[in-house]
Design a protein around this motif. Structure first.
Motif, PDB file in Angstrom:
ATOM      1  N   CYS A   6      28.006  34.372  94.323  1.00 32.48           N
ATOM      2  CA  CYS A   6      29.387  33.908  94.174  1.00 32.48           C
ATOM      3  C   CYS A   6      29.649  33.669  92.690  1.00 32.48           C
ATOM      4  N   TYR A   8      31.904  32.147  91.282  1.00 27.58           N
ATOM      5  CA  TYR A   8      32.442  30.816  90.988  1.00 27.58           C
ATOM      6  C   TYR A   8      31.364  29.742  91.118  1.00 27.58           C
ATOM      7  N   CYS A   9      30.516  29.887  92.133  1.00 24.85           N
ATOM      8  CA  CYS A   9      29.428  28.915  92.307  1.00 24.85           C
ATOM      9  C   CYS A   9      28.258  29.229  91.382  1.00 24.85           C
ATOM     10  N   HIS A  60      34.370  32.946  99.675  1.00 26.43           N
ATOM     11  CA  HIS A  60      33.257  32.016  99.890  1.00 26.43           C
ATOM     12  C   HIS A  60      33.762  30.893 100.796  1.00 26.43           C
ATOM     13  N   CYS A  64      32.985  27.361  97.975  1.00 32.70           N
ATOM     14  CA  CYS A  64      34.053  26.983  97.047  1.00 32.70           C
ATOM     15  C   CYS A  64      35.429  27.462  97.496  1.00 32.70           C
TER      16      CYS A  64
END
Ligand SMILES: [Zn+2]
Lengths: 113, 211, 1016
Positions: A6, A8-9, A60, A64
């Motif tokens: 991911c 973002y994560c 996700h 998130c």
């Protein structure tokens, strides 16, 4: 079961945390009323189904909750990269075929059933 | 002041309340292991839970001023105050979970809104919608391996980390506030399922429920 | 039950069994004895059990062939009680325990003398490949009948008919390096990786780790190899970063190095798990492993030789003979003939001789065998017959002799006279096949290697094969490959390795092997005695030849036509021989023919392990509202709505009799229409929407207008997908200028939140708005009916005056002393207040309402009553009146469409497509049955002309249908082609039982058409 990075994560997470959302980079026509029925139908219903590199959107969902894009090989299922919404892929079918020019057909392409 | 409605859903008057696990205690009981237990479960009910949304840059200063905590900017991080009573956890690049002692959430929301003024952000009170379950004991990690898909090995899940992940067929927010404690934030409607799951999976470790 | 028998084939010494203890077990009703350390198979052999099963198709007697997972015949049913039944267990993989009870899977009704034998012997000739398809598929309607008997006769095992007392679970594992197989290569790899500090998991399917080293003739550092195994296992066990999983089979290799391991934790202890500290231990565990790197050290399967009668009990793999002697102290016969194509096979004869039994002869297909083991056999005085092979085994229930002859492999011919050697055991070795099953699961194609006469695995990212699995057989090389793989895997995960010193292995001289995939017979394959390729599925060389003659050229087609490699066998023994035979018949090379694809699972996995803890009352989450206990105590029947349990109706006892659903619903409906009812509506999805662009966002996502909705007001909204089809609905309230609360359908809550995020994150990131779920935070109690205001007034400080708190307003105040938001909206058509409080207070508020509500006749009602009441008002339920093909206009909800909104909202463009503009679309109407006693069937098809010849043109269907207590009549909602223009017309509903109902198309609003009651 995919293992998906991911963006973002910032880490790999199990597929169970994600939902696939179909083909990536589909843009809603800016002026829908200006579209013919056929153009609108193309936007709504017609999708690519390539053998090889494919760009997909995932979310996700248990995480998130961000949408992002995945470049995935539809034969080996290898994920070549993931990138944030609004970004462009660095790996495409074109860049892949150039890289492979002259090389033998991948041994890893098996039949799935 | 942002143009949003605030509403204190708590009352000072003595009204009977029921935590999300109230029904579960009556239905499934609270097992007490006979001898020494390798696993303890404790609900920390009626805490204040706020979902904070906005850009990190927008929120950072207000959070520090009002809550006295640094806004965790890194993914999967959890920050707590010295007492461990107040915490803020990264949930997504524009979303954080704040947990404070019950009753503090409304004054906190009000102060944050004052401080943040007309900036673009959102605060949602979710105190009634979730509860916090604490796991401790040497078998806690094994129990979690049966339960969540996320890697809970200490090398991958150090103290100060928190994630949202899959809990059996439900979801949870999982955090590790200290070396020997794990916290699960569970949604109210799933709480009974999660409780029964933890009791069942924890039976072989002699799970002990503290009420 | 008869007395225990002697262990006639048990050796006095040797093996890893504990002769000081005796275990008794039962096989097919007969009691036998064995020792700790035995498998069921070794104990059966020790007791001289020749026949363990009848074969699948021909019902021929079958004995034990192998010593591991590749065993095709000794598939047994386990369990001493009905609840403990486990089918499809390989006797070679089942540790013996005291009291073990097993029976043959095949051979109904009796393995020794079965009725099917008659059918098999006569019918066998009439059962060519494709037999099932050809014979039993016609007529197709009879297949189910045939299948029952074929299955019973074929005996594929049976599931228990009683509940399993055992527990199973899943473990989510993550590691740097997963080593599959703890033989020489695997242990070396694990040791190297472990010393790097990487997180290592080692899975091995056997009772003890060590693989072939546990029964090896070879030494390491001059000592028996099992001493090195013990040392390595000690070191690994002492490492905190290593997880050792014996009795654990890697069964499936899935995408991105996700491997499923089936750990059998207590199956060596008894047929149910032991109870410890009052808790039954977990019987089996499925490890769901995400590995950074995978090392496949799965070893090899020995290839049997394919000759006539090779299925008669007493025919074994050469390696299995060695294993039984050296590991289990059993020599499964007295007089051995060994037929081999390579040096490795010689070990069986040497072990047999050392065990004190007679080796009649070694029959070697090679003209001039040479090598250390060949020399050793010569030195032992064993007779070696070269250039020959066993072309046929004689005997019916046990081998009695081997027919041996000179063969020409190239010409595929018997070239010399046949001599008959009396013996009771024939061991054969055709070389080794690397175990490539797991690698195949990934979709990677294996590669043929002429030098080893086998396929080596194709490899995806992050996996290595080493040792036998990689076609490497010499022990010293195997260890070196293992260490290298371990170092590489650890390094790939960022762990540097310290030194690993390899033990010194003997260097043995070996002669080249010869490729022998089918032994020729004096008669042509199609007319000679059966030569079995796949013993489990009864596939013969002749069957494969016939398949190629019938035009099957692809190996995948041959597989399906003959059933080769099907089922639990997955081609472990027969696959390579079968392919090679097909290749010879097709005049092609083996790599040209290729291999079939192996699929998970490698060996059978019990349903218990697959299901884990996700069963019984943990099968699926049950979501409860804060008021659930009250509903339970009130005796509510529950309805599943998504994962929620919602009260469906509350049956009461009337005169000692419990109400039927019909009676309860009628009572609840009238209570709402005449007095006041209460519904737990907490399950509705609630989304908190904040931000300066919240209103603009709502206008884009909903079909209707939002710009004028004032603070304190609520509005019903309809949501479409961009194809113009209705997908959700609900009421959204304006809490503040930049703050809205959206409600969604109960089932749609999570999907709608994701839908909002999708549009915000991908198309409209410029809109400043945030969404958060507050579904669980609020409990929602709907009081509805003429007395609702009076009731609420008693316990609330709100001004409930009809002019200050109007229909479609919301207000906040106190209810029962609890801060509440109250919404004056209505889904019943009656005066309604939806009271929302923080869920922790819900029970108090609900109970207070009842304390005060009794005098007003407050009646709890469930979803069924809710459905009736809303249908009387013509209110739709998304998913009931709609099915993804219904537009707002089809529903007659033009009033909820903002055609002139500035933004082309989601769904707008599609509403002007030619198809959505069609006149004869199915449109929502009301149906009034001509006979008011009739309740039309939901889903019933509608026609205009009941006299039309069948098939009648169907013009719509009933979407909702109920009995209305207030109207004392059946009524329905339906979609009918062009229905909006057909009010007053009659339609017909022909039913399956021959009746045809008549109904009139009417307005969808059956009750209070002017909507006065909700405005009082
Ligand atoms: Zn994420």
């Amino acid at each position: 079961m995919f293992y998906i990075y991911c963006p973002y994560c910032g880490e790999h997470r199990e597929e169970e945390e994600f939902h696939p959302k179909g083909q990536a980079h589909l843009e809603r026509p800016k002026e829908p009323e200006a579209c013919s029925d056929e153009e609108w139908g193309d936007y709504l219903f017609f999708r690519d189904n390539p053998r090889g590199v494919h760009h997909e959107m995932w979310v996700h969902a248990v995480g998130c909750r961000k949408f992002f894009n995945v470049t995935r090989h539809t034969v080996s299922y290898e994920i070549l990269e993931t990138y944030k919404m609004g970004e462009q892929p660095s790996i495409t079918a074109d860049s892949q075929s150039q890289a492979r020019e002259g090389a033998a057909v991948s041994q890893q392409e098996g039949v799935r059933a | 002041m942002s143009n949003a409605a605030t509403f204190d859903t708590r009352t000072e008057t003595a009204i009977p309340v029921e935590s999300p696990l109230a029904y579960s205690y009556r239905r499934s009981g609270a097992p007490q292991a006979g001898g020494p237990s390798r696993l303890q479960l404790r609900e920390r009910a009626m805490l204040g839970h706020l979902i904070l949304r906005g850009g990190a840059i927008v929120l950072d200063e207000a959070v520090r001023d009002v809550l006295g905590l640094n806004l965790p900017g890194q993914p999967q991080t959890l920050v707590q105050d010295a007492s461990g009573e107040r915490s803020i956890q990264w949930l997504s690049p524009d979303e954080w979970l704040v947990i404070v002692p019950g009753g503090e959430e409304f004054p906190l929301e009000t102060k944050l809104r004052e401080q943040l003024g007309s900036a673009h952000f959102a605060i949602s009170d979710v105190s009634g919608g979730q509860t916090l379950i604490e796991l401790s004991g040497e078998a806690a990690r094994e129990l979690l391996m049966k339960t969540v898909v996320y890697d809970v090995h200490p090398s991958h899940f150090p103290v100060g980390k928190g994630v949202t992940t899959v809990f059996a067929k439900a979801t949870t927010i999982l955090r590790r506030p200290s070396e020997d404690r794990w916290e699960l934030v569970i949604r109210r409607s799933f709480a009974d399922y999660c409780y029964r799951w933890l009791l069942d999976a924890g039976a072989e470790f002699g799970i002990n429920v503290q009420q | 039950m008869s007395q225990s028998k002697q262990q006639v084939y048990r050796l006095n010494t040797g093996g890893r069994i504990d002769r000081s203890r005796t275990l008794s077990f039962t096989f097919n009703g007969q009691r036998y004895q064995g020792h700790p350390g035995d498998t069921l198979a070794s104990a059966l052999l020790a007791n001289g059990i020749d026949i363990v099963n009848r074969s699948f198709k021909y019902s021929r007697p079958r004995g034990i062939v192998a010593a591991g997972a590749e065993e095709p015949n000794a598939i047994v049913q386990l369990g001493s009680s009905e609840a403990a039944q486990v089918p499809n267990v390989r006797a070679t993989q089942q540790a013996l325990y005291d009291g073990l009870t097993a029976s043959s899977t095949n051979g109904w009704p009796n393995v020794q003398r079965d009725l099917m034998g008659l059918f098999g012997k006569l019918g066998g000739q009439f059962m060519p490949p494709g037999f099932y398809y050809k014979t039993f598929m016609a007529p197709a309607s009879m297949w189910l009948t045939y299948e029952k008997y074929i299955r019973k006769a074929a005996g594929l095992g049976r599931s228990p008919m009683e509940a399993d007392p055992d527990n199973y679970d899943h473990f989510n594992q993550h590691c740097d390096v997963l080593v599959v197989g703890a033989g020489a290569a695997g242990l070396a790899a694990a040791l190297a990786a472990a010393r790097s500090g990487a997180r290592v998991m080692v899975a091995d399917e056997q009772e003890e780790m060590g693989g072939s080293l546990l029964a090896s003739r070879e030494t390491l550092e001059g000592k028996p190899a099992d001493q090195w195994v013990a040392r390595v296992l000690d070191e690994l066990a002492s490492c905190e970063n290593v997880t050792l999983l014996p009795r654990t089979t890697a069964n499936g290799y899935h995408d991105h190095n996700f491997v499923t391991l089936h750990e059998r934790r207590t199956e060596h202890l008894g047929d149910t798990a032991p109870v410890e500290n009052g808790h039954r231990q977990v019987r089996a565990r499925l490890h769901r492993v995400r590995a950074g790197q995978v090392i496949l050290s799965t070893g090899t399967h020995e290839r049997p030789l394919v000759y006539a009668g090779n299925d008669v009990p007493g025919n074994l793999l050469a390696g299995a003979v060695s294993t039984y002697i050296r590991r289990y102290g059993v020599a499964p016969g007295r007089k051995l003939v060994l037929s081999t194509s390579n040096d490795y096979g010689y070990r069986a004869a040497l072990d047999w001789k050392e065990a004190g039994c007679k080796v009649v002869a070694i029959v070697d297909a090679r003209e001039v065998p040479a090598g250390d083991w060949v020399d050793a056999a010569r030195a032992q005085g064993i007779k070696i017959i070269t250039g020959c092979a066993v072309i046929e085994a004689k005997g019916s229930n046990r081998v009695t002799a081997a027919r041996v002859a000179k063969i020409d492999i190239e010409a595929f011919k018997v070239t010399g006279p046949v001599q008959e050697l009396a013996c009771d055991t024939i061991a054969s070795s055709g070389g080794y096949s690397p175990v490539i099953h797991l690698a195949s699961h990934t979709g990677a194609r294996p590669t043929w290697r002429d030098d080893i006469l086998g396929f080596v695995p194709g490899l995806v990212k992050g996996v290595q094969a080493c040792g036998g699995a990689n076609g490497c057989y010499a022990l010293g090389d195997v260890l070196a490959e293992g260490v290298e793989a371990g170092i590489k895997a650890a390094a790939a995960m960022g762990h540097a390795v310290q030194t690993v010193t390899l033990p010194s292995a003997e260097r043995l001289q070996q002669g080249p092997a010869v490729a022998l995939f089918q032994v020729p017979h004096e008669k042509p394959t199609l007319r000679g005695p059966k030569q079995f390729v796949d013993l489990q599925n009864d596939v013969t060389a002749a069957g494969i030849e016939l398949a190629t003659r019938e035009g099957f050229e692809s190996i995948e087609h041959i597989k399906r036509y003959t059933a080769m490699g099907f089922g639990t066998d997955q081609g472990k023994l027969g696959n390579i021989n079968g392919m090679a035979i097909a290749a010879r018949c097709l005049n092609r090379s083996i790599p040209e023919v290729g291999t079939t694809v192996f699929r998970p699972n490698y060996t059978p996995v019990t349903f218990g392990a697959i299901v884990g803890r996700h069963c019984r009352d943990l099968f699926d989450p049950e979501r409860y509202t804060a008021l659930h206990q009250w509903h339970v105590e009130r005796g509510a029947e529950f309805e599943d709505v998504g994962q929620w349990k919602r009260p469906w109706y509350y049956p009461q006892k009337v005169n000692g009799k419990t109400e039927t659903m019909h009676e309860a619903v009628a009572r609840e409906c009238l209570a709402v229409r005449e007095k006041v009812g209460i519904l737990d509506a907490s399950t509705l999805g609630k989304i908190d929407i904040q931000g300066p662009d919240a209103r603009e966002f709502l206008a884009r996502i909903y079909t209707n207008k939002w710009e004028k909705l004032a603070v304190g007001k609520c509005r019903y909204g309809l949501m479409c997908k961009d194809d113009g089809m209705v997908t959700d609905d609900g009421v959204t309230s304006c809490l503040a200028e930049n703050h809205f609360l959206m409600t969604t359908t109960t089932g749609g809550a999570a999907a709608i939140l994701e839908w909002l995020e999708l549009w915000h994150q991908t198309e409209w990131p410029e809109l400043d708005v945030y969404f958060s779920s507050v579904t669980d935070h609020w409990a929602t109690m709907t009081i509805t009916g003429p007395e609702a205001r009076k009731l609420l007034a008693e316990i609330s400080d709100l001004d409930l005056d009809r002019d200050s708190f109007k229909f479609m307003d919301w207000r906040s105040g106190n209810v029962a002393g609890v801060p509440a938001r109250v919404y004056r909206i209505s889904f019943t058509g009656e005066l309604t207040f939806e009271i929302n409080v923080q869920a922790n207070y819900a029970m108090h508020v609900w109970q207070t309402l009842f304390k005060h509500g009794e005098k007003y006749g407050l009646t709890p009602y469930g979803t069924e009553t809710m459905h009736v009441l809303r249908a009387e008002k013509g209110f739709i339920i998304v998913g009931q009146e709609t099915d993804g093909s219904v537009t707002p206009e089809d529903l007659g909800m033009q009033w909820a469409i903002g055609y002139d909104k500035p933004y082309s909202w989601i769904g707008k463009r599609a509403l002007t497509r030619s198809d959505t503009k069609r006149e004869n679309r199915k449109q929502l109407v009301g149906l009034r049955p001509k006979d008011p006693k009739v309740i039309l069937e939901e889903g019933a098809q509608i026609v205009f002309d009941p006299n039309h010849a069948i098939p009648m043109p169907m013009v719509g269907h009933v979407t909702s249908s109920y009995y209305s207590p207030i109207l004392d009549s059946g009524f329905a909602l339906a979609v009918v082609k062009g229905g909006h223009q057909k009010l007053g017309e009659t339609v017909y509903l022909p039913m399956a039982d021959g009746q045809t109902f008549e109904a009139e198309i009417v307005s969808t609003i059956f009750y209070d058409p002017k909507g006065e009651r909700q405005n009082v």
